[in-house]
Enzyme design. Structure first.
Site, PDB file in Angstrom:
ATOM      1  N   HIS A 157      -8.229   6.337  -5.610  1.00 30.27           N
ATOM      2  CA  HIS A 157      -9.040   7.208  -5.341  1.00 30.27           C
ATOM      3  C   HIS A 157      -8.348   8.347  -4.768  1.00 30.27           C
ATOM      4  CE1 HIS A 157     -10.156   2.693  -3.558  1.00 30.27           C
ATOM      5  NE2 HIS A 157     -10.685   3.327  -3.312  1.00 30.27           N
ATOM      6  N   GLU A 172     -10.460  12.155  -0.879  1.00 32.41           N
ATOM      7  CA  GLU A 172     -12.105  11.789   0.002  1.00 32.41           C
ATOM      8  C   GLU A 172     -12.500  12.518   0.727  1.00 32.41           C
ATOM      9  OE1 GLU A 172     -11.354   7.789   1.009  1.00 32.41           O
ATOM     10  OE2 GLU A 172     -13.338   7.254   1.095  1.00 32.41           O
TER      11      GLU A 172
HETATM   12  O1  MCF Z   1     -13.114   3.648  -1.453  1.00 36.04           O
HETATM   13  C1  MCF Z   1     -13.295   3.238  -0.072  1.00 36.04           C
HETATM   14  C2  MCF Z   1     -12.333   4.424   0.632  1.00 36.04           C
HETATM   15  N1  MCF Z   1     -11.222   4.252   0.704  1.00 36.04           N
HETATM   16  C3  MCF Z   1     -10.130   3.672   0.024  1.00 36.04           C
HETATM   17  N2  MCF Z   1     -10.122   2.853  -0.231  1.00 36.04           N
HETATM   18  C4  MCF Z   1     -11.331   1.738  -0.109  1.00 36.04           C
HETATM   19  C5  MCF Z   1     -12.399   1.904   0.446  1.00 36.04           C
HETATM   20  N3  MCF Z   1     -13.090   0.783   0.350  1.00 36.04           N
HETATM   21  C6  MCF Z   1     -11.986  -0.035   0.262  1.00 36.04           C
HETATM   22  N4  MCF Z   1     -10.687   0.785   0.594  1.00 36.04           N
HETATM   23  C7  MCF Z   1      -9.332  -0.186  -0.168  1.00 36.04           C
HETATM   24  C8  MCF Z   1      -8.614   0.067  -0.840  1.00 36.04           C
HETATM   25  O2  MCF Z   1      -8.641  -0.449  -1.850  1.00 36.04           O
HETATM   26  O3  MCF Z   1      -9.566  -0.487   1.316  1.00 36.04           O
HETATM   27  C9  MCF Z   1      -7.518  -0.937   1.577  1.00 36.04           C
HETATM   28  C10 MCF Z   1      -7.539  -1.019   0.478  1.00 36.04           C
HETATM   29  O4  MCF Z   1      -6.725  -1.747  -0.741  1.00 36.04           O
HETATM   30  C11 MCF Z   1      -7.401  -0.697   1.988  1.00 36.04           C
HETATM   31  S1  MCF Z   1      -6.774   1.238   2.646  1.00 36.04           S
HETATM   32  C12 MCF Z   1      -5.455   1.796   3.546  1.00 36.04           C
HETATM   33 FE    FE Z   2     -12.384   3.020  -3.010  1.00 33.38          FE
END
Ligand code: MCF
Ligand code: FE
Length: 407
Positions: A210, A213
């Site tokens: 990521h 974002e």
């Molecule tokens: O892409 C989206 C938004 N950005 C970041 N992380 C995630 C997204 N959807 C799920 N995640 C997950 C990520 O892989 O959320 C978790 C991580 O394991 C916690 S992020 C603090």
């Molecule tokens: Fe994601």
């Protein structure tokens, strides 16, 4: 060997070649494409399926970025503000993950192929969805995620990541391909980042992260301030970011299949670096909208390979690529409609294949035979509208072929 015909054959190659009354000869790989009548003459003795009225053949869709472990979310997580969403994920992830049993995730994967998806890039935070990924006919590039910014935790986190990676490697097969995800520049310690990328280089694994974002992420990385400051202070006792955006990108050199998800806040210099790295941008427009992030400026990413991801049900109401493509078509109001539709279909096929390192996504000789077939409700009067109508009207597909086999 099979010959399948259709009124419209979209190759999704770099010229967006479309063959009217086309056909495709395949076994597990594509052997030839061309006009149906000519192929029928050339291969008179193979099983053949005549073109149905208003039928369309195209490469199976590639969802390059999804988080299956968060599939149980419907109304639990907070939308409309990035920090609120992040807090709600941290609060509720245990509940959500417990609800998402293997059977639950397998059902989601079934809905995904019924709606035309034949390959996914699945980001795995815990490894809990591996069985479901091993049981689906969909091709899975399985991105084991590394996450953690605290220096005193890095050894434990690296050991946990390595155990998950090894377990995915021991299950590797032609449709289950281990890979590595770096969560983000704000959440991954430079040591973990370096170690994980070294492993990816050594084992020639695809990598995804990521990147930029939200405006909060950008402000934290650049100025150590904004919405993330309290978050890091309260949860992790940190007051400065572990890296700067460009510093982060510079770690990703010499990787063959690399993608960055979101990138909506990336500036010209960062986009230039992404281009130089020959990386892909995974575009997740619905997720960006729901978490109150901005939309990717498509005019700004020219020259960078684009792919489409739904993200997880943690930030979307659907894992269908056609739903995602409809949203993208509606959100990018500045783009010429039909040109945008062409671009989106290419991003959802050949763009995704490049991101994940798959020999798929284009209907051409020697590519894997991952093909979808469906019919439009009525005739196409103007060929230039074809992609637009495909995106607008397709919900489920009639035939799904993965590696030459009808699913
Ligand atoms: O892409 C989206 C938004 N950005 C970041 N992380 C995630 C997204 N959807 C799920 N995640 C997950 C990520 O892989 O959320 C978790 C991580 O394991 C916690 S992020 C603090
Ligand atoms: Fe994601």
């Amino acid at each position: 060997m099979i010959l399948q015909g259709a009124n419209w054959l979209l190759t999704c190659d770099k010229n967006n070649t479309i063959i009217q009354d086309g056909g495709i000869v395949f076994d597990d790989k594509i052997i030839e494409i061309g006009y149906f009548s000519q192929l029928k003459e050339k291969y008179p003795n193979i099983t053949s399926y005549e073109p149905k009225q208003n039928s369309v053949l195209m490469p199976g869709l590639i969802n390059s970025h999804v988080h299956l472990e968060f599939s149980a979310n419907k109304t639990t997580l907070q939308y409309g503000n990035f920090m609120d969403w992040l807090h709600s994920v941290i609060d509720k992830r245990d509940v959500l993950i417990e609800k998402a049993t293997s059977q639950y995730i397998e059902d989601k994967l079934t809905q995904m192929y019924k709606s035309g998806t034949t390959s996914i890039g699945a980001v795995s935070s815990y490894g809990f969805e591996m069985d479901a990924c091993l049981n689906t006919p969909i091709n899975v590039v399985y991105f084991n995620e590394v996450i953690g910014s605290k220096g005193d935790m890095v050894d434990t986190l690296l050991a946990d990541f390595n155990a998950r990676l090894q377990s995915s490697i021991s299950n590797k097969n032609s449709s289950f391909i281990p890979a590595i995800a770096i969560h983000s520049p704000y959440s991954v310690h430079p040591f973990l980042l370096r170690e994980a990328i070294n492993i990816a280089r050594e084992l020639k694994l695809s990598v995804s992260a990521h990147f930029l974002e939200s405006s909060e992420e950008k402000e934290w990385l650049e100025k150590n301030s904004g919405g993330f400051l309290n978050f890091f202070k309260n949860f992790l006792g940190q007051t400065t970011a572990v890296t700067k955006p460009l510093e982060f990108l510079n770690q990703f050199k010499h990787l063959e299949h690399l993608s960055f998800t979101h990138c909506v806040e990336a500036n010209d210099e960062e986009l230039e670096k992404i281009k130089e790295l020959n990386a892909t941008i995974n575009h997740c427009v619905t997720s960006n909208r729901l978490l109150n992030n901005t939309k990717l400026d498509l005019d700004n990413v020219n020259g960078i390979n684009l792919s489409i991801g739904t993200d997880g049900l943690s930030s979307n109401n659907s894992l269908s690529m056609f739903d995602e493509l409809r949203n993208a078509l509606m959100i990018h109001t500045n783009s010429n409609l039909n040109g945008l539709a062409d671009k989106l279909l290419k991003a959802a096929t050949s763009g995704g294949a490049k991101a994940l390192g798959l020999n798929k996504g284009i209907l051409e000789k020697n590519k894997d035979a991952d093909i979808i077939l469906f019919s439009l409700a009525d005739e196409i009067e103007e060929k230039k509208n074809l992609s637009t109508h495909i995106i607008l009207h397709t919900k489920e597909v009639d035939k799904i072929i993965i590696g030459g086999t009808y699913v």
